[in-house]
Design a protein around this motif. Structure first.
Motif, PDB file in Angstrom:
ATOM      1  N   UNK A  24       0.839  -1.206   0.000  1.00  0.00           N
ATOM      2  CA  UNK A  24       0.000   0.000   0.000  1.00  0.00           C
ATOM      3  C   UNK A  24       0.875   1.258   0.000  1.00  0.00           C
ATOM      4  N   UNK A  25       1.939   1.234   0.796  1.00  0.00           N
ATOM      5  CA  UNK A  25       2.842   2.392   0.849  1.00  0.00           C
ATOM      6  C   UNK A  25       3.509   2.631  -0.501  1.00  0.00           C
ATOM      7  N   UNK A  26       3.935   1.568  -1.159  1.00  0.00           N
ATOM      8  CA  UNK A  26       4.590   1.710  -2.465  1.00  0.00           C
ATOM      9  C   UNK A  26       3.602   2.186  -3.519  1.00  0.00           C
ATOM     10  N   UNK A  27       2.366   1.687  -3.457  1.00  0.00           N
ATOM     11  CA  UNK A  27       1.347   2.130  -4.413  1.00  0.00           C
ATOM     12  C   UNK A  27       1.060   3.623  -4.222  1.00  0.00           C
ATOM     13  N   UNK A  28       0.978   4.071  -2.967  1.00  0.00           N
ATOM     14  CA  UNK A  28       0.763   5.500  -2.694  1.00  0.00           C
ATOM     15  C   UNK A  28       1.925   6.313  -3.253  1.00  0.00           C
ATOM     16  N   UNK A  29       3.149   5.838  -3.019  1.00  0.00           N
ATOM     17  CA  UNK A  29       4.334   6.541  -3.528  1.00  0.00           C
ATOM     18  C   UNK A  29       4.303   6.631  -5.052  1.00  0.00           C
ATOM     19  N   UNK A  48      -8.562  10.765  -5.008  1.00  0.00           N
ATOM     20  CA  UNK A  48      -9.469   9.729  -5.495  1.00  0.00           C
ATOM     21  C   UNK A  48      -8.773   8.391  -5.676  1.00  0.00           C
ATOM     22  N   UNK A  49      -7.560   8.411  -6.229  1.00  0.00           N
ATOM     23  CA  UNK A  49      -6.811   7.173  -6.472  1.00  0.00           C
ATOM     24  C   UNK A  49      -6.470   6.457  -5.171  1.00  0.00           C
ATOM     25  N   UNK A  50      -5.927   7.205  -4.215  1.00  0.00           N
ATOM     26  CA  UNK A  50      -5.531   6.592  -2.941  1.00  0.00           C
ATOM     27  C   UNK A  50      -6.755   6.070  -2.202  1.00  0.00           C
ATOM     28  N   UNK A  51      -7.852   6.811  -2.268  1.00  0.00           N
ATOM     29  CA  UNK A  51      -9.096   6.342  -1.639  1.00  0.00           C
ATOM     30  C   UNK A  51      -9.560   5.045  -2.284  1.00  0.00           C
ATOM     31  N   UNK A  52      -9.500   4.986  -3.616  1.00  0.00           N
ATOM     32  CA  UNK A  52      -9.929   3.782  -4.330  1.00  0.00           C
ATOM     33  C   UNK A  52      -9.074   2.576  -4.012  1.00  0.00           C
ATOM     34  N   UNK A  53      -7.762   2.787  -3.962  1.00  0.00           N
ATOM     35  CA  UNK A  53      -6.854   1.681  -3.628  1.00  0.00           C
ATOM     36  C   UNK A  53      -7.078   1.235  -2.187  1.00  0.00           C
ATOM     37  N   UNK A  54      -7.306   2.208  -1.281  1.00  0.00           N
ATOM     38  CA  UNK A  54      -7.571   1.863   0.120  1.00  0.00           C
ATOM     39  C   UNK A  54      -8.837   1.034   0.268  1.00  0.00           C
ATOM     40  N   UNK A  55      -9.887   1.414  -0.460  1.00  0.00           N
ATOM     41  CA  UNK A  55     -11.138   0.657  -0.418  1.00  0.00           C
ATOM     42  C   UNK A  55     -10.925  -0.748  -0.982  1.00  0.00           C
ATOM     43  N   UNK A  56     -10.197  -0.831  -2.096  1.00  0.00           N
ATOM     44  CA  UNK A  56      -9.913  -2.141  -2.695  1.00  0.00           C
ATOM     45  C   UNK A  56      -9.143  -3.022  -1.722  1.00  0.00           C
ATOM     46  N   UNK A  57      -8.191  -2.438  -1.005  1.00  0.00           N
ATOM     47  CA  UNK A  57      -7.410  -3.181  -0.011  1.00  0.00           C
ATOM     48  C   UNK A  57      -8.315  -3.709   1.096  1.00  0.00           C
ATOM     49  N   UNK A  58      -9.199  -2.852   1.609  1.00  0.00           N
ATOM     50  CA  UNK A  58     -10.108  -3.267   2.694  1.00  0.00           C
ATOM     51  C   UNK A  58     -11.051  -4.371   2.231  1.00  0.00           C
ATOM     52  N   UNK A  59     -11.579  -4.233   1.023  1.00  0.00           N
ATOM     53  CA  UNK A  59     -12.482  -5.256   0.483  1.00  0.00           C
ATOM     54  C   UNK A  59     -11.746  -6.578   0.273  1.00  0.00           C
ATOM     55  N   UNK A  60     -10.498  -6.487  -0.207  1.00  0.00           N
ATOM     56  CA  UNK A  60      -9.703  -7.703  -0.405  1.00  0.00           C
ATOM     57  C   UNK A  60      -9.462  -8.405   0.925  1.00  0.00           C
ATOM     58  N   UNK A  61      -9.145  -7.638   1.967  1.00  0.00           N
ATOM     59  CA  UNK A  61      -8.940  -8.219   3.298  1.00  0.00           C
ATOM     60  C   UNK A  61     -10.209  -8.889   3.813  1.00  0.00           C
ATOM     61  N   UNK A  62     -11.337  -8.221   3.611  1.00  0.00           N
ATOM     62  CA  UNK A  62     -12.610  -8.731   4.114  1.00  0.00           C
ATOM     63  C   UNK A  62     -13.016 -10.014   3.408  1.00  0.00           C
ATOM     64  N   UNK A  63     -13.070  -9.968   2.084  1.00  0.00           N
ATOM     65  CA  UNK A  63     -13.606 -11.108   1.342  1.00  0.00           C
ATOM     66  C   UNK A  63     -12.613 -12.263   1.227  1.00  0.00           C
ATOM     67  N   UNK A  64     -11.320 -11.960   1.310  1.00  0.00           N
ATOM     68  CA  UNK A  64     -10.334 -13.044   1.310  1.00  0.00           C
ATOM     69  C   UNK A  64     -10.518 -13.933   2.533  1.00  0.00           C
TER      70      UNK A  64
END
Length: 372
Positions: A178-183, A205-221
């Protein structure tokens, strides 16, 4: 300091950092692999297939070759080499006279001991393809194309030289990724757009979208219960001694890394559209600009949600064809762990694309105008 000077300084800083990344080691170099070993381009001049054995569609045995070395300290020498076939079509190659190969030559005091044809030589054509891509990009888009190329190289080097070593050293795959993607997202957007409201809206918008995708991936995984070993070569990491790695977390990180580019595209599209609107109508209200952002987002979402489906399905066609050829029922197919993994990637990534659009439109409405 003017924005133009800030943008030039930022460009130079990114360029310098990219050059530094090229030369810094990853920390995982293994000098023993290069000791008394040359990896050189060679051309095959003779082939002896008498030791090969055909077993239906599978071929095993050893090709005995003559190769002429085209580079390195033994350039011009013609030597004997082997090509061992393991009966695995995915990795086996059957060479013919005239083929260019990457040869691994073992030496002792500069005397050749053994040689093996490792694979077809592709490095030259890879460099040519990269050069054509760079020339086309710069020729078409000028300085913006150069910035896009720089961001491309910067991102590739950051993933290779920073992210992968961090994960291999035991750092959290999710936090590191996540840190590298933000960078990388920050560098790409500022390089292309400069220090501007358009870039700021797209970045948020991009960082928010990636953050949401990360949270959803954690949840559904958690509910999908996908093992990290579903990824190709993941087990190999365990066999070579990296048993400390959290493979499920690496798999989750791969989900939002893969979606990050598409998320950034959607955010940039909406931000650019809102920027154009406010340029032509400076008196527009926040509500009206948000509504316009939503109107732009609808068709963008309509096409981008299918983007990841095409991307992932394209790399998974052979698996689906095998299932279809065997007449496997659909409920069995979708419940298989590696198919379920692709479903998770596609749906979670698409969910992030859907949500980044309204978020960017709302953020843009408040950043571009102040007459709330």
């Amino acid at each position: 300091m003017t924005k133009k000077k800030q943008n030039i300084i930022f460009l130079l800083v990114v360029l310098l950092f990219t050059v530094v990344l090229i030369f810094i080691p990853t920390g995982f170099e293994n000098p023993s692999l290069h000791k008394n070993t040359e990896r050189v381009k060679a051309v095959i001049t003779a082939v002896n297939n008498s030791d090969l054995q055909n077993h239906g569609i599978v071929t095993t045995g050893t090709q005995n070759l003559k190769i002429n070395i085209l580079a390195g300290m033994h350039k011009g020498d013609t030597i004997s080499a082997t090509n061992v076939l393991m009966g695995q079509k995915r990795i086996d190659k059957i060479f013919a006279i005239g083929d260019k190969v990457l040869a691994i030559v073992k030496t002792d005091n500069q005397k050749i001991l053994t040689a093996r044809a490792e694979d077809y030589y592709r490095i030259s054509i890879e460099w040519i393809l990269l050069a054509v891509f760079a020339l086309f990009l710069i020729g078409f888009a000028g300085i913006t194309g150069f910035k896009a190329l720089l961001s491309f190289i910067f991102t590739a080097l950051t993933l290779w030289k920073i992210l992968l070593p961090l994960i291999l050293k035991g750092f959290s795959p999710i936090v590191s990724a996540f840190a590298i993607i933000v960078l990388c997202t920050t560098v790409i957007i500022i390089l292309i757009n400069g220090f501007s409201k358009k870039g700021l809206v797209a970045l948020v918008g991009s960082i928010s979208g990636v953050g949401i995708t990360c949270c959803l991936a954690l949840l559904f995984a958690h509910f999908f219960r996908i093992p990290g070993t579903v990824q190709d070569f993941s087990e190999t990491l365990l066999y070579v001694g990296y048993t400390h790695l959290d493979l499920p977390s690496i798999f989750i990180a791969c989900i939002f890394i893969a979606a990050a580019g598409a998320v950034m595209d959607v955010a940039m599209d909406i931000s650019a559209a809102q920027n154009e609107i406010i340029d032509h109508n400076p008196s527009i209200t926040t509500k009206a600009l948000i509504r316009s952002g939503f109107n732009v987002a609808y068709p963008v979402i309509g096409t981008m949600t299918t983007t990841l489906l095409f991307a992932y399905s394209g790399s998974f066609m052979f698996v689906f064809m095998v299932f279809m050829a065997k007449g496997t029922p659909l409920n069995i197919i979708v419940n298989t762990n590696y198919v379920a993994a692709e479903i998770l990637r596609t749906l979670v990534g698409s969910f992030g694309l859907v949500l980044v659009a309204p978020i960017t439109a709302i953020v843009g409405g408040f950043i571009y105008v102040r007459n709330y």
